[in-house]
Design a protein around this motif. Sequence first.
Motif, PDB file in Angstrom:
ATOM      1  N   ILE A  19       5.116  -4.196   7.663  1.00  0.00           N
ATOM      2  CA  ILE A  19       6.249  -3.271   7.678  1.00  0.00           C
ATOM      3  C   ILE A  19       5.676  -1.918   7.275  1.00  0.00           C
ATOM      4  N   SER A  20       5.822  -0.932   8.156  1.00  0.00           N
ATOM      5  CA  SER A  20       5.263   0.403   7.924  1.00  0.00           C
ATOM      6  C   SER A  20       6.403   1.387   7.698  1.00  0.00           C
ATOM      7  N   PHE A  21       6.225   2.245   6.708  1.00  0.00           N
ATOM      8  CA  PHE A  21       7.215   3.271   6.402  1.00  0.00           C
ATOM      9  C   PHE A  21       6.605   4.639   6.677  1.00  0.00           C
ATOM     10  N   ASP A  22       7.253   5.403   7.546  1.00  0.00           N
ATOM     11  CA  ASP A  22       6.824   6.768   7.860  1.00  0.00           C
ATOM     12  C   ASP A  22       7.691   7.697   7.014  1.00  0.00           C
ATOM     13  N   HIS A  23       7.081   8.317   5.991  1.00  0.00           N
ATOM     14  CA  HIS A  23       7.833   9.152   5.059  1.00  0.00           C
ATOM     15  C   HIS A  23       8.233  10.497   5.660  1.00  0.00           C
ATOM     16  N   ILE A  24       7.548  10.944   6.702  1.00  0.00           N
ATOM     17  CA  ILE A  24       7.897  12.208   7.358  1.00  0.00           C
ATOM     18  C   ILE A  24       9.110  11.994   8.273  1.00  0.00           C
ATOM     19  N   GLN A  25       9.048  10.975   9.133  1.00  0.00           N
ATOM     20  CA  GLN A  25      10.155  10.689  10.060  1.00  0.00           C
ATOM     21  C   GLN A  25      11.294   9.921   9.388  1.00  0.00           C
ATOM     22  N   ARG A  26      11.019   9.391   8.188  1.00  0.00           N
ATOM     23  CA  ARG A  26      11.997   8.584   7.448  1.00  0.00           C
ATOM     24  C   ARG A  26      12.453   7.395   8.302  1.00  0.00           C
ATOM     25  N   LEU A  45       0.874  -1.168   0.000  1.00  0.00           N
ATOM     26  CA  LEU A  45       0.000   0.000   0.000  1.00  0.00           C
ATOM     27  C   LEU A  45       0.914   1.221   0.000  1.00  0.00           C
ATOM     28  N   ASP A  46       1.065   1.818  -1.168  1.00  0.00           N
ATOM     29  CA  ASP A  46       2.064   2.861  -1.366  1.00  0.00           C
ATOM     30  C   ASP A  46       1.443   4.237  -1.335  1.00  0.00           C
ATOM     31  N   SER A  47       2.051   5.139  -0.595  1.00  0.00           N
ATOM     32  CA  SER A  47       1.675   6.537  -0.642  1.00  0.00           C
ATOM     33  C   SER A  47       2.674   7.234  -1.549  1.00  0.00           C
ATOM     34  N   SER A  48       2.172   7.850  -2.599  1.00  0.00           N
ATOM     35  CA  SER A  48       3.069   8.515  -3.547  1.00  0.00           C
ATOM     36  C   SER A  48       3.323   9.970  -3.168  1.00  0.00           C
ATOM     37  N   VAL A  49       2.720  10.409  -2.075  1.00  0.00           N
ATOM     38  CA  VAL A  49       2.849  11.795  -1.641  1.00  0.00           C
ATOM     39  C   VAL A  49       3.374  11.803  -0.213  1.00  0.00           C
ATOM     40  N   THR A  50       4.349  12.648   0.060  1.00  0.00           N
ATOM     41  CA  THR A  50       4.810  12.810   1.432  1.00  0.00           C
ATOM     42  C   THR A  50       4.074  14.003   2.022  1.00  0.00           C
ATOM     43  N   HIS A  51       3.052  13.703   2.796  1.00  0.00           N
ATOM     44  CA  HIS A  51       2.203  14.746   3.384  1.00  0.00           C
ATOM     45  C   HIS A  51       1.792  14.275   4.779  1.00  0.00           C
ATOM     46  N   GLU A  52       1.794  15.157   5.731  1.00  0.00           N
ATOM     47  CA  GLU A  52       1.502  14.804   7.126  1.00  0.00           C
ATOM     48  C   GLU A  52       0.199  14.032   7.287  1.00  0.00           C
ATOM     49  N   ARG A  53      -0.875  14.417   6.593  1.00  0.00           N
ATOM     50  CA  ARG A  53      -2.166  13.751   6.747  1.00  0.00           C
ATOM     51  C   ARG A  53      -2.558  12.887   5.549  1.00  0.00           C
ATOM     52  N   LEU A  54      -2.105  13.232   4.351  1.00  0.00           N
ATOM     53  CA  LEU A  54      -2.630  12.592   3.145  1.00  0.00           C
ATOM     54  C   LEU A  54      -1.693  11.575   2.503  1.00  0.00           C
ATOM     55  N   GLY A  55      -0.507  11.421   3.009  1.00  0.00           N
ATOM     56  CA  GLY A  55       0.390  10.484   2.358  1.00  0.00           C
ATOM     57  C   GLY A  55       1.624  10.162   3.173  1.00  0.00           C
ATOM     58  N   ARG A  56       1.447  10.093   4.442  1.00  0.00           N
ATOM     59  CA  ARG A  56       2.600   9.922   5.324  1.00  0.00           C
ATOM     60  C   ARG A  56       3.175   8.503   5.317  1.00  0.00           C
ATOM     61  N   TYR A  57       2.312   7.496   5.172  1.00  0.00           N
ATOM     62  CA  TYR A  57       2.748   6.119   5.394  1.00  0.00           C
ATOM     63  C   TYR A  57       2.594   5.242   4.146  1.00  0.00           C
ATOM     64  N   SER A  58       3.482   4.275   4.024  1.00  0.00           N
ATOM     65  CA  SER A  58       3.344   3.172   3.078  1.00  0.00           C
ATOM     66  C   SER A  58       3.501   1.887   3.882  1.00  0.00           C
ATOM     67  N   TYR A  59       2.906   0.805   3.345  1.00  0.00           N
ATOM     68  CA  TYR A  59       2.887  -0.458   4.092  1.00  0.00           C
ATOM     69  C   TYR A  59       3.208  -1.626   3.168  1.00  0.00           C
TER      70      TYR A  59
END
Length: 180
Positions: free
Chosen positions: A92-99, A2-16
Amino acid sequence: FLDSSVTHERLGRYSYVCCDPILTVDGDPLPTLTGTLAGHGLRHVGHLPPFQGGFAGLIAYEFGRLLEPTLLARTPEPTIPVAQLHLYETVISFDHIQRRAFLVATGYPETDERARIARAAAQLSGLEVLLAHDDLGPRGTPHLEGWQSNFTRPEYEAAVARTVDYILEGDIFQANIAQR
């Protein structure tokens, strides 16, 4: 995935990334979801990403036929499953804000707290071993028997061109040309 293509605090922070489902549900998932999850309420852990295990998969547009009875008579019977969901206990969760990445395991379907903790620990240990290997490349193309688009490429391109013409002429301002 489940990929978030946007790095945004509310709309695309995580991928799984989820793997090895413990249950698969095809067709109308509502009775199975309700029955499976009853009595297995998992506590959400606040400092972890929001999806901490559970059902993930696909829900087709035709799923609406199950929720709205008047659609049954007006729409053709779908040629693909209206839903295919998998129950994952390990994510496995990826936080794109905290990297940062997080390994999360629920211990599901255990209901006893000690058994759940032991199962989750074993799942995480196994995942850590798997991730320590360098040979995690693709394992081939999945076989999708019976899956076929309802458009050929030229038909789809013609539908897009026709839609652009409608937009330019002011007949519509938005359209969704969907493929099965």
